[in-house]
Design an enzyme around this catalytic site. Structure first.
Site, PDB file in Angstrom:
ATOM      1  CD  GLU A   1      -2.506  -0.654   2.292  1.00 21.85           C
ATOM      2  OE1 GLU A   1      -2.831   0.452   2.750  1.00 21.85           O
ATOM      3  OE2 GLU A   1      -3.672  -1.604   2.545  1.00 21.85           O
TER       4      GLU A   1
ATOM      5  CG  ASP B   1     -17.793 -11.312  -2.069  1.00 17.65           C
ATOM      6  OD1 ASP B   1     -17.854  -9.934  -0.783  1.00 17.65           O
ATOM      7  OD2 ASP B   1     -18.573 -11.155  -2.741  1.00 17.65           O
TER       8      ASP B   1
ATOM      9  CB  SER C   1       4.477 -22.456  -0.893  1.00 13.54           C
ATOM     10  OG  SER C   1       5.273 -21.831   0.104  1.00 13.54           O
TER      11      SER C   1
END
Length: 819
Positions: free
Chosen positions: A195, A521, A261
């Site tokens: 940010e 969402d 990962s």
């Protein structure tokens, strides 16, 4: 003269003898902390005898009659091998590093106190279910059992480092384990830094330029954002360089180092042997010893084996007889920065939706070795703790008369992530595992699952519920007093991304985008990968069915999609052009480099010069493209940004404008920039590795830096404790070896898969795993780096739950017996 010579010779001989005696005494004292794995101990509080069988790779297989005894023995084994590492992790979470390291770690301690991670961990103990609390208590008892043995048995203070630093070891507490899990969560998120970076960029770039340099995933539309200057009037662009956390003890990492990962799984229908397959390799900063520790636990719900982190009684990635699980960083947008307005009349108050309110404040004293104690004032708002201006460089985008606060899911009181992780170990199938994940809070992870019948991918961890009216959509610091900018709680677990038994029979995640949902969402705007996933898809689609070996092959793959995509673009007008230049000239070196790259397949092989040329070229090119627009802020973009380079050289939405140097009178083309950057790169490489291109090796520059975070920078000792290995791979290969990208050795491999595991449920005991160094944290132990050579060569060790196999090649069996 002869007499003088004889006396000098005698004095020299005496000094040599004294030196050898001193070294012998020093070695004896240091070796006292090496545990004897065949020693037996009488331990009060055990319900029955416990066996710790250390196999040939020093992996403890723990057999006990109750879960509490098994967890206690795990704490004992962790402390035997990694007590110093555990102590440093605990001190980091507590904000008490400066007590032993001095002013070097004062800023880290101050920030940890402001976040109050340890206080939250203490308050979270009672939030765990009864089984988890019992496990935490038993594990702490086991750690304290070994500390007691150190105090009673003259065992070299427990680790060599305790001779150089404070040897006071406080008793282990259940909260310590929860604090280490929260520390891991802090290390694996960078949304607050993102940010600040986006805010700083928005102050100096146009919206089109911002879209280029900080692009969304190219598979999704770019979301419109307000100008940061409209959210925070009065902010003046500041060009001071971003201060990166260079101290290896700091848990704060910028985006490329904040966790990554790989994990993928195949259903029985896509497996040659008819059983599910799962592969997992979590990526974290390298260290010596590695953060990972292999172990097998025999629990009442069944045996589990896999990777632990010393300090926690958890198998974080591993398998049981019927279930395998792996983790990847989910890149959930779990942090927001809030601009808090200060009251001009009452400095101790800040603005809220309901008017002015007092900060919650507390004074904290930090003890500093060889210096006076430092007292800091901690402040919290409804949105979270107040950050100092230096943290994440938040002060550079904070308006006058304001401060910055942090909202983060990891600061949630009554965090039940430990209970969720315990439930995962006890789960028998993927359905039970996904249900256990309901209690998980932080760090947000993609949980890859495989059982006897199928596969699943479930995102676990809290996802903030944001107001749809939030102007910055969580991508920029926003005014904290506006109700639409405040979190509306946590989204329901059912909203977390989930895939169960897909028709394709394959699941995979390389930190790539998992869902494409509109704000609020959306899960995240910024993901950790756009390149590795492309290579994974091609490897998986190349076979109808897969085997353990094909999954290992994918884990070890070092072909860079970035290099295959970008090099043809930037060299489109440079291949095979011009007459042959005379030997020894820069033009001839450039032609030779282009000839090598033209025939190269993008394999970042450690023995080849092409990866070194390509990496240096793209790094120099990106810096040349952005330096004139960004100035010192260009240092923040030290790693190659593939999407940015592709946009520029494809001239997507006019992005080729970056090729023109703003300050120059001439109009430079992208071909000009590519040619000049290649010359810059070749000059730098010839100065460092000689002028013979064919003799350059990527592995010489791309050494894995398994360095001791404390002793690794000390003269002489660094050669004893640091583990350096020539490695293949790169920033965007499946076998990821993230480069340092800064300093005199920018291509060092500093972040990657410290653990690898491949689980095969057609024959579970043929599963394999490995870590990047060894089990022991003691530099004098033969198990300090014995797994490192296997890891570098792409080899593994058996991951078997067969007790007889462990006993057959045991290096020692420890018996813990009640009185």
């Amino acid at each position: 003269m002869i007499r003088i010579f004889r006396w000098l010779l005698r004095i020299f001989g005496a000094l040599v003898c004294l030196g050898l005696i001193g070294l012998g005494i020093g070695y004896w004292f240091l070796a006292r902390s090496l545990p004897d794995y065949s020693e037996d101990f009488t331990i009060s509080g055990l319900s029955a005898p416990v066996e710790i069988v250390r196999n040939s790779n020093d992996v403890p297989h723990i057999f006990g009659s109750s879960d509490a005894d098994v967890f206690r023995a795990l704490g004992f084994a962790h402390a035997q091998d990694r007590l110093w590492q555990m102590t440093v992790l605990r001190r980091t979470a507590q904000g008490r590093l400066s007590e032993i390291f001095g002013e070097r770690t004062l800023a880290t301690d101050a920030m940890m106190r402001r976040l109050d991670l340890y206080g939250i961990a203490q308050r979270s103990v009672q939030a765990q279910d009864e089984q988890t609390q019992a496990a935490l208590r038993a594990y702490a008892d086991g750690v304290n059992d070994w500390i007691r043995q150190i105090n009673l048995g003259a065992r070299g203070r427990g680790a060599p480092e305790f001779f150089l630093f404070s040897n006071e070891i406080a008793a282990w507490q259940p909260a310590d384990s929860i604090a280490i899990l929260k520390l891991l969560a802090l290390q694996m998120t960078s949304k607050a830094q993102d940010e600040v970076l986006r805010a700083r960029m928005s102050l100096i770039l146009s919206p089109e330029q911002l879209r280029d340099i900080l692009p969304d995933d190219p598979q999704a539309p770019v979301m419109a954002l307000p100008k940061y200057s409209e959210l925070a009037p009065g902010v003046v662009p500041q060009y001071t360089p971003i201060r990166m956390a260079e101290d290896p003890l700091s848990p704060f990492h910028a985006a490329p180092f904040a966790g990554a990962s790989n994990a993928w799984a195949a259903a029985p229908s896509r497996s040659a042997a008819g059983g599910s397959l799962l592969a997992n390799d979590p990526h974290l900063p390298f260290s010596a010893p590695t953060i990972w520790y292999l172990a097998r636990l025999t629990l009442s719900t069944g045996s589990v084996i896999g990777a632990t982190i010393p300090g926690m009684p958890l198998i974080l990635s591993g398998r049981s007889d019927g279930l395998g699980w792996g983790l990847t960083t989910a890149y959930v947008d779990d942090q927001d920065l809030h601009i808090e307005e200060l009251s001009a009349d009452h400095p101790g108050e800040y603005r809220t939706p309901d008017g002015w309110a007092p900060f919650r404040t507390e004074r904290s004293i930090i003890q500093v070795k060889d210096a006076a104690p430092v007292t800091i004032t901690l402040r919290w708002t409804d949105n979270g703790p107040v950050l100092p201006p230096s943290q994440f460089d938040a002060g550079t985008v904070t308006p006058p008369g304001h401060v910055m606060s942090l909202s983060w899911t990891g600061l949630q009181e009554n965090d039940t992530s430990m209970t969720a992780a315990m439930g995962l170990m006890r789960a028998h199938d993927k359905t039970e595992a996904m249900e256990a994940g309901r209690l998980y809070v932080a760090p947000a992870q993609n949980l890859m699952l495989a059982d006897q019948d199928g596969i699943a991918l479930q995102t676990v961890g809290a996802i903030p519920a944001r107001d749809a009216r939030m102007p910055a959509q969580g991508r920029l610091p926003s005014p904290g007093w506006q109700p639409e900018n405040r979190w509306q709680g946590i989204q329901p677990y059912e909203n977390n991304p989930r895939q169960v038994d897909p028709p394709s029979g394959m699941l995979g995640n390389t930190n790539n985008k998992t869902v494409d949902r509109p704000f609020p969402d959306h899960v995240s705007f910024d993901w950790g990968d756009t390149e590795r996933i492309q290579r994974w898809l091609s490897l998986m689609d190349a076979r109808e069915v897969h085997t353990r070996e094909s999954f290992i092959e994918a884990q070890q793959d070092t072909v860079s999609t970035t290099m295959r995509t970008i090099l043809p673009l930037i060299g489109a007008d440079m291949w095979f052009t011009g007459e042959a230049a005379p030997e020894g000239t820069p033009e001839r070196m450039r032609q030779r480099a282009l000839e090598l790259l033209a025939a190269w397949n993008g394999d970042m092989n450690e023995h080849m010069p092409e990866p070194l040329i390509a990496q240096a070229w793209l790094s120099a090119l990106q810096d040349r493209l952005i330096r004139d627009e960004l100035g010192p802020m260009a240092d923040q973009f030290a790693h190659i940004e593939p999407v940015f380079l592709e946009r520029v050289f494809s001239d997507t939405d006019g992005a080729a404008a970056w090729c023109d140097v703003v300050q120059s009178a001439e109009k430079e083309t992208c071909t000009d920039m590519a040619r000049e950057s290649l010359d810059d790169a070749l000059l730098w490489l010839s100065e460092h590795y000689g002028r013979n291109i064919e003799s350059w090796r990527w592995g010489d520059a791309h050494q894995a830096t398994h360095d001791d975070p404390v002793l690794g920078n000390l003269p002489v000792l660094r050669y004893l404790v640091n583990i350096r290995q020539s490695t293949s791979g790169g920033d965007d290969t499946l076998n990821r070896g993230l480069t340092k990208a800064r300093g005199p050795d920018p291509f060092l491999n500093v972040h990657g898969a410290g653990y690898r595991g491949v689980y095969d449920f057609a024959d579970p005991d043929s599963s394999v795993f490995v870590t990047a160094t060894g089990q022991s944290g003691h530099p004098l132990s033969r198990f300090y780096d014995d797994l490192g050579g296997l890891w570098r060569r792409g080899e593994y060790v058996p991951m078997s739950l067969d007790p007889e196999l462990a006993r057959a090649a045991a290096v020692g069996i420890t018996h813990l017996t009640p009185p």
